[in-house]
Design a protein around this motif. Structure first.
Motif, PDB file in Angstrom:
ATOM      1  N   HIS A  54     136.780  -8.237 -11.504  1.00  0.00           N
ATOM      2  CA  HIS A  54     136.330  -9.634 -11.548  1.00  0.00           C
ATOM      3  C   HIS A  54     135.851 -10.076 -10.169  1.00  0.00           C
ATOM      4  O   HIS A  54     134.854 -10.795 -10.040  1.00  0.00           O
ATOM      5  CB  HIS A  54     137.482 -10.563 -11.953  1.00  0.00           C
ATOM      6  N   ALA A  55     136.588  -9.680  -9.145  1.00  0.00           N
ATOM      7  CA  ALA A  55     136.258 -10.109  -7.780  1.00  0.00           C
ATOM      8  C   ALA A  55     134.860  -9.625  -7.393  1.00  0.00           C
ATOM      9  O   ALA A  55     134.072 -10.376  -6.811  1.00  0.00           O
ATOM     10  CB  ALA A  55     137.302  -9.590  -6.789  1.00  0.00           C
ATOM     11  N   LEU A  56     134.537  -8.374  -7.727  1.00  0.00           N
ATOM     12  CA  LEU A  56     133.193  -7.858  -7.433  1.00  0.00           C
ATOM     13  C   LEU A  56     132.145  -8.600  -8.245  1.00  0.00           C
ATOM     14  O   LEU A  56     131.155  -9.113  -7.696  1.00  0.00           O
ATOM     15  CB  LEU A  56     133.133  -6.358  -7.740  1.00  0.00           C
ATOM     16  N   ASP A  57     132.335  -8.665  -9.543  1.00  0.00           N
ATOM     17  CA  ASP A  57     131.354  -9.243 -10.446  1.00  0.00           C
ATOM     18  C   ASP A  57     131.046 -10.701 -10.080  1.00  0.00           C
ATOM     19  O   ASP A  57     129.887 -11.115  -9.993  1.00  0.00           O
ATOM     20  CB  ASP A  57     131.896  -9.167 -11.876  1.00  0.00           C
ATOM     21  N   ASN A  58     132.086 -11.475  -9.842  1.00  0.00           N
ATOM     22  CA  ASN A  58     131.885 -12.900  -9.576  1.00  0.00           C
ATOM     23  C   ASN A  58     131.418 -13.174  -8.152  1.00  0.00           C
ATOM     24  O   ASN A  58     130.710 -14.151  -7.907  1.00  0.00           O
ATOM     25  CB  ASN A  58     133.177 -13.664  -9.893  1.00  0.00           C
ATOM     26  N   THR A  59     131.789 -12.313  -7.213  1.00  0.00           N
ATOM     27  CA  THR A  59     131.250 -12.458  -5.857  1.00  0.00           C
ATOM     28  C   THR A  59     129.741 -12.279  -5.863  1.00  0.00           C
ATOM     29  O   THR A  59     129.003 -13.067  -5.254  1.00  0.00           O
ATOM     30  CB  THR A  59     131.896 -11.434  -4.907  1.00  0.00           C
ATOM     31  N   LEU A  60     129.258 -11.256  -6.550  1.00  0.00           N
ATOM     32  CA  LEU A  60     127.815 -11.011  -6.594  1.00  0.00           C
ATOM     33  C   LEU A  60     127.081 -12.187  -7.237  1.00  0.00           C
ATOM     34  O   LEU A  60     126.028 -12.620  -6.760  1.00  0.00           O
ATOM     35  CB  LEU A  60     127.520  -9.720  -7.352  1.00  0.00           C
ATOM     36  N   GLN A  61     127.655 -12.708  -8.318  1.00  0.00           N
ATOM     37  CA  GLN A  61     127.026 -13.851  -8.981  1.00  0.00           C
ATOM     38  C   GLN A  61     127.012 -15.076  -8.068  1.00  0.00           C
ATOM     39  O   GLN A  61     126.017 -15.813  -8.008  1.00  0.00           O
ATOM     40  CB  GLN A  61     127.769 -14.186 -10.269  1.00  0.00           C
ATOM     41  N   ASP A  62     128.113 -15.291  -7.360  1.00  0.00           N
ATOM     42  CA  ASP A  62     128.190 -16.477  -6.507  1.00  0.00           C
ATOM     43  C   ASP A  62     127.225 -16.368  -5.330  1.00  0.00           C
ATOM     44  O   ASP A  62     126.642 -17.366  -4.901  1.00  0.00           O
ATOM     45  CB  ASP A  62     129.619 -16.678  -5.999  1.00  0.00           C
ATOM     46  N   PHE A 582     133.189  -7.931   1.988  1.00  0.00           N
ATOM     47  CA  PHE A 582     133.430  -6.513   1.690  1.00  0.00           C
ATOM     48  C   PHE A 582     132.721  -6.125   0.392  1.00  0.00           C
ATOM     49  O   PHE A 582     132.036  -5.094   0.323  1.00  0.00           O
ATOM     50  CB  PHE A 582     134.926  -6.240   1.562  1.00  0.00           C
ATOM     51  N   MET A 583     132.899  -6.943  -0.645  1.00  0.00           N
ATOM     52  CA  MET A 583     132.294  -6.625  -1.942  1.00  0.00           C
ATOM     53  C   MET A 583     130.773  -6.542  -1.845  1.00  0.00           C
ATOM     54  O   MET A 583     130.146  -5.645  -2.408  1.00  0.00           O
ATOM     55  CB  MET A 583     132.698  -7.681  -2.986  1.00  0.00           C
ATOM     56  N   SER A 584     130.170  -7.471  -1.134  1.00  0.00           N
ATOM     57  CA  SER A 584     128.712  -7.478  -1.043  1.00  0.00           C
ATOM     58  C   SER A 584     128.206  -6.316  -0.188  1.00  0.00           C
ATOM     59  O   SER A 584     127.221  -5.659  -0.533  1.00  0.00           O
ATOM     60  CB  SER A 584     128.218  -8.805  -0.486  1.00  0.00           C
ATOM     61  N   ALA A 585     128.878  -6.055   0.922  1.00  0.00           N
ATOM     62  CA  ALA A 585     128.436  -4.981   1.818  1.00  0.00           C
ATOM     63  C   ALA A 585     128.590  -3.602   1.180  1.00  0.00           C
ATOM     64  O   ALA A 585     127.840  -2.676   1.474  1.00  0.00           O
ATOM     65  CB  ALA A 585     129.212  -5.042   3.129  1.00  0.00           C
ATOM     66  N   MET A 586     129.569  -3.463   0.283  1.00  0.00           N
ATOM     67  CA  MET A 586     129.831  -2.169  -0.348  1.00  0.00           C
ATOM     68  C   MET A 586     129.059  -1.977  -1.649  1.00  0.00           C
ATOM     69  O   MET A 586     129.027  -0.871  -2.191  1.00  0.00           O
ATOM     70  CB  MET A 586     131.333  -2.028  -0.647  1.00  0.00           C
ATOM     71  N   GLU A 587     128.463  -3.047  -2.181  1.00  0.00           N
ATOM     72  CA  GLU A 587     127.772  -2.949  -3.465  1.00  0.00           C
ATOM     73  C   GLU A 587     126.384  -2.347  -3.283  1.00  0.00           C
ATOM     74  O   GLU A 587     125.422  -3.022  -2.933  1.00  0.00           O
ATOM     75  CB  GLU A 587     127.675  -4.328  -4.123  1.00  0.00           C
ATOM     76  N   SER A 588     126.314  -1.052  -3.537  1.00  0.00           N
ATOM     77  CA  SER A 588     125.058  -0.318  -3.423  1.00  0.00           C
ATOM     78  C   SER A 588     124.617   0.096  -4.819  1.00  0.00           C
ATOM     79  O   SER A 588     125.425   0.642  -5.584  1.00  0.00           O
ATOM     80  CB  SER A 588     125.249   0.919  -2.543  1.00  0.00           C
TER      81      SER A 588
END
Length: 899
Positions: A54-62, A582-588
């Motif tokens: 959830h933290a990854l998914d919602n961070t990207l959306q936000d 962290f989530m955004s920088a690691m999301e490749s």
């Protein structure tokens, strides 16, 4: 302007600013004339708690929604929760069991009242946790899949699909969960490896028929002997010479005496076991398809279990009475149908024992061959799923899939990364009917009423159904709809459909859906089907599929492994901003995210560096900028930072268009840390004139805006602490990358940075005392380098600890030589260090580094090592090789500097 504290407390900042944003309606500011931008949030289960996915998914959306809001759009992030039929009913039933109570003590309506009471008390956990993460959702219009308006949409879709011939009732195999006494979706089934067995039994051939070898039987193998009581055929391969002559002949089920045919089907593999398999179409998905190919209709297929997986009489009445009522497996110390079937066939001499040899070479017989069996379990009940033949409601997914596939082909739906298109088409082109009914109490009760002959009447209300049925007595279908059926309407049901509102017209279709790849079929594809069927358009223009968040070693997180990471714990420890970054920088794109707490801590340090930069600027009289346009600047260092700011805006804009979150995060990270904090602040220390203050204030404002989508809390705090603001940062204006990039200033300051960096590296590697100031001699310098040295001499002296600058040949003796572009910069070292000793030290270290590098290179060039060693060992060897190679290059460069 408030003086900034020495340190900041993320928790205090986060709670204060989130409350401010939400209470002031800043997540959805009034922008009636602005261009719309719409995202729908995958509705989390109302029973759920925030997990790392959830933290990854919602961070990207936000990040996206904050970015688009800053760009002035009418940015709508639809939010709500899913009623989660099975999960919620299970939670409430467990709560009742803890109080020595149970669901069946109540009527359906009474139980549903209890569920609503539970939701009112405990159903908001995850929405509070999403707020802690910083999600800027449209909470003022929060939806729930069981709210009145959404439920109206669900009923209307069901009825209209039925009227269009796209929804029907059928008898088919389903995944049956005996614990919940309900069908469940494929998504709710998880496969576990279980120690089981492979039994071999002799089935007698009928009417004196024999095989070519004289045998009067066929040996069949099975992992589920209990289902033999509902066998309807034995399948062999048409090309198998052992059985070619008996295809179409009769064979007998030994216990029931049922006579059935030997059929030819490619499902039977001549190389596997005896090459013959028993076919039980009512209790196995593969057998169901074989049965259909053999000519059996679903209504003819035999069912031998009830909803609790206990044995019942089959339609032909051939199951012996002693089996009736037995559970399928051994339970509570009592043998089940499996044990009794095996015992009886063994007593009849029809069990083929599995023979092995012990250590002494003696033959040992066992009833079955031990096997590890891939067994389906209910993900919530942890009970073995039973393929069960039953009447259910189905959606014709094959017809509904045509429009979404065409939309992907013609580009109306863009899937990112594009590599997922192949998977999407593979599933859609082989799609099966979608079972949408569930045998639960909590959920959308199916709008269908049955007369006494079992004929269904589908209508939105009971009165409409009665009108269709005339004077026949009707009873409503007690089943509810699959949760995925209602959530498939999310993009338009949340906007007021079936009412044709201005909001629906403006915000459908959405612009983007961000989703985990694991729900591509169960939610994303079904949204596309329903959206295109009922709205005549795609539900969103772009579908971004991200990977999983895995443990640091790459393993999938699971409670059983003990490697689950709690995102709220990370927020408590490092702050929401650090976790988000962290989530955004690691999301490749196309890769999973490996959890790394050290990196989260590193981004907490990044936030601290930003805070300290703000304190430095404030202490030097730098205040907030009053204009979004860059100030007019003459000094190269100020022209440089303006150019770097513009370049960073451009880099982020490009990355966001391409949905490359890692590229966007890394662009702002390196600009803030490297260019602004490490170099601009260093270059302007002690030289803060009015121009520099204006430029520094403007650049820092742009940093806060650019960083806000990634780190909303600390940026909003600094926005207000560094000056008087007309608006909150969340609704500020995104920087415009319109200024021409000043390549001349960029080239000059980049040259200065490279020169100072080389001087510092050389001093460190040659053990020059930190406090020592050295003369510098410049050789072969161009006219441009002369002019740059003239303009940047003061900065070079301070940052490189250079006490004099001359041109020409260096004095005799040892010296460090640094080459930057065409010029050589010489630092005389006689009397500063022991040059001979330093050369010897560097040579020794270089030899050691090269030896280790070559040794690791030899291992990696060994195919046997790369193929047979553990993947983590190979990865570690590659990492060490790269490290030693870089170390050897660095040491060689240091030796070269000494001549």
């Amino acid at each position: 302007m408030t003086e900034l504290p020495k340190t900041f407390d993320p928790a205090a900042i986060e709670s204060r600013w989130y409350a401010h944003w939400e209470s002031n309606g800043l997540f959805r500011p009034e922008r009636p004339d602005a261009q719309p931008f719409t995202i729908v949030n995958p509705p989390p289960n109302v029973t759920g708690s925030l997990h790392i996915g959830h933290a990854l998914d919602n961070t990207l959306q936000d990040i996206v929604i904050r970015y688009e809001r800053l760009r002035g759009k009418d940015a709508l992030w639809v939010v709500g929760t899913d009623h989660a039929g099975i999960a919620t009913q299970m939670v409430v039933e467990r709560q009742m069991e803890a109080q020595q109570d149970k669901r069946t003590n109540y009527t359906r309506d009474q139980f549903i009242e209890k569920v609503w009471a539970w939701k009112a008390e405990s159903g908001g956990t995850i929405t509070g946790q999403l707020r802690r993460l910083g999600c800027s959702m449209d909470w003022a219009n929060e939806r729930f899949t069981m709210d009145e308006g959404f439920s109206k949409a669900v009923v209307k879709v069901f009825v209209e699909l039925h009227q269009r011939g796209l929804l029907y009732r059928d008898k088919r195999l389903v995944n049956w969960d005996p614990h919940f006494r309900s069908a469940i979706s494929d998504l709710e089934v998880e496969t576990q490896e279980v120690k089981g067995g492979f039994w071999h039994f002799r089935y007698p051939l009928a009417d004196g028929v024999t095989l070519a070898n004289g045998a009067d039987h066929i040996v069949v193998a099975t992992t589920r002997p209990e289902t033999m009581l509902a066998d309807m055929a034995v399948a062999v391969n048409a090309e198998d010479p052992r059985y070619r002559d008996v295809i179409g002949k009769d064979i007998l089920q030994p216990i029931t005496g049922r006579r059935f045919k030997i059929v030819a089907d490619d499902h039977a593999d001549p190389e596997l076991g005896s090459g013959a398999v028993k076919i039980t179409p009512g209790h196995d998905f593969n057998d169901f398809e074989v049965g259909k190919r053999a000519g059996f209709k679903a209504g003819e297929m035999l069912n031998m279990f009830d909803a609790d997986a206990n044995v019942v009489q089959t339609a032909d009445g051939l199951v012996p009475e002693r089996f009736i009522g037995l559970h399928r497996f051994r339970r509570d110390g009592a043998d089940g149908a499996r044990e009794l079937v095996v015992a009886e066939l063994k007593a009849l001499g029809l069990l083929v024992p599995h023979v092995t040899k012990n250590k002494e070479g003696e033959e040992v017989a066992a009833d079955f061959e031990p096997r590890t069996i891939q067994t389906p379990y209910g993900d919530r009940s942890n009970v073995v799923i039973e393929p069960w033949l039953t009447d259910q409601w189905y959606v014709d997914a094959e017809k509904l899939s045509i429009a979404p596939m065409q939309a992907v082909r013609d580009g109306r739906i863009e899937i990112v990364p594009k590599t997922w298109e192949k998977t999407f088409f593979n599933w859609m082109e082989n799609i099966q009917p979608w079972c949408v009914s569930r045998q639960l109490w909590w959920g959308h009760q199916i709008p269908a009423w049955f007369d006494e002959d079992g004929v269904p009447y589908v209508a939105e209300t009971e009165a409409e159904a009665q009108a269709l049925a005339g004077n026949k007595r009707l009873v409503r279908d007690p089943d509810v709809l699959d949760t995925w059926f209602s959530s498939a309407l999310w993009p338009f049901g949340t906007l007021g459909w079936p009412e044709q509102s201005d909001k629906l017209a403006k915000h459908y279709p959405g612009d983007l859906l961000i989703s985990g790849f694991d729900i591509l079929f169960f939610w994303d594809a079904r949204m596309a089907m329903q959206g295109m069927e009922f709205m005549g358009d795609v539900p969103w223009k772009k579908l971004y599929l991200h990977g999983l968040v895995r443990a640091a070693d790459g393993q999938k997180m699971s409670k059983s492994k003990g490697n689950v990471v709690d995102p709220l714990g990370l927020i408590d420890k490092f702050g929401a901003d650090a976790l988000r970054f962290f989530m955004s920088a690691m999301e490749s794109q196309g890769r999973d995210v490996k959890m790394d707490e050290k990196r989260v801590e590193g981004y907490r340090n990044f936030a601290t560096k930003l805070w300290n930069a703000a304190r430095f600027l404030q202490s030097n009289g730098v205040t907030a900028s009053t204009d979004i346009a860059a100030p007019v600047a003459q000094l190269p260092v100020n022209r440089w930072i303006i150019a770097e700011t513009v370049a960073t805006v451009q880099a982020i804009d490009t990355a966001m268009v391409e949905l490359r979150f890692d590229a966007a995060a890394n662009a702002i990270y390196h600009f803030v840390w490297d260019q602004f904090c490490d170099w601009y602040i260093e270059l302007t220390k002690g030289a803060m004139d009015d121009e520099t203050r204006a430029v520094a204030g403007w650049a820092f404002d742009q940093i806060l805006v650019m960083l806000h989508p990634f780190m909303p809390f600390i940026t909003e705090e600094l926005w207000h602490l560094t000056g008087d603001r007309a608006n909150a940062l969340i609704v500020a204006q995104w920087p415009q990358a319109l200024a021409a990039v000043d390549s001349e200033a960029q080239a000059e300051i980049d040259w200065l940075i490279r020169l100072v960096s080389a001087i510092r590296t050389g001093r460190t590697e040659l053990n020059v005392p930190p406090g020592a100031k050295l003369p510098m001699v410049v050789r072969d310098a161009s006219e441009e380098t002369h002019r740059r040295l003239d303009r940047q001499g003061v900065a070079l002296a301070r940052l490189g600890r250079v006490d004099s600058l001359t041109f020409g040949e260096a004095p005799a003796g040892g010296a460090a030589q640094i080459v930057v572009d065409e010029a050589t910069f010489i630092l005389p070292l006689e009397g500063v260090i022991d040059i001979a000793a330093e050369k010897a030290r560097l040579a020794k270290a270089l030899a050691a580094a090269e030896k280790e590098r070559d040794g690791l290179g030899g291992r990696l060039s060994n195919a046997s090592f790369v193929e047979k060693a553990k993947p983590e060992a190979v990865a570690k060897a590659r990492e060490d090789h790269a490290e030693k190679s870089a170390e050897a290059e660095r040491l060689k460069a240091a030796l070269d500097r000494l001549g």
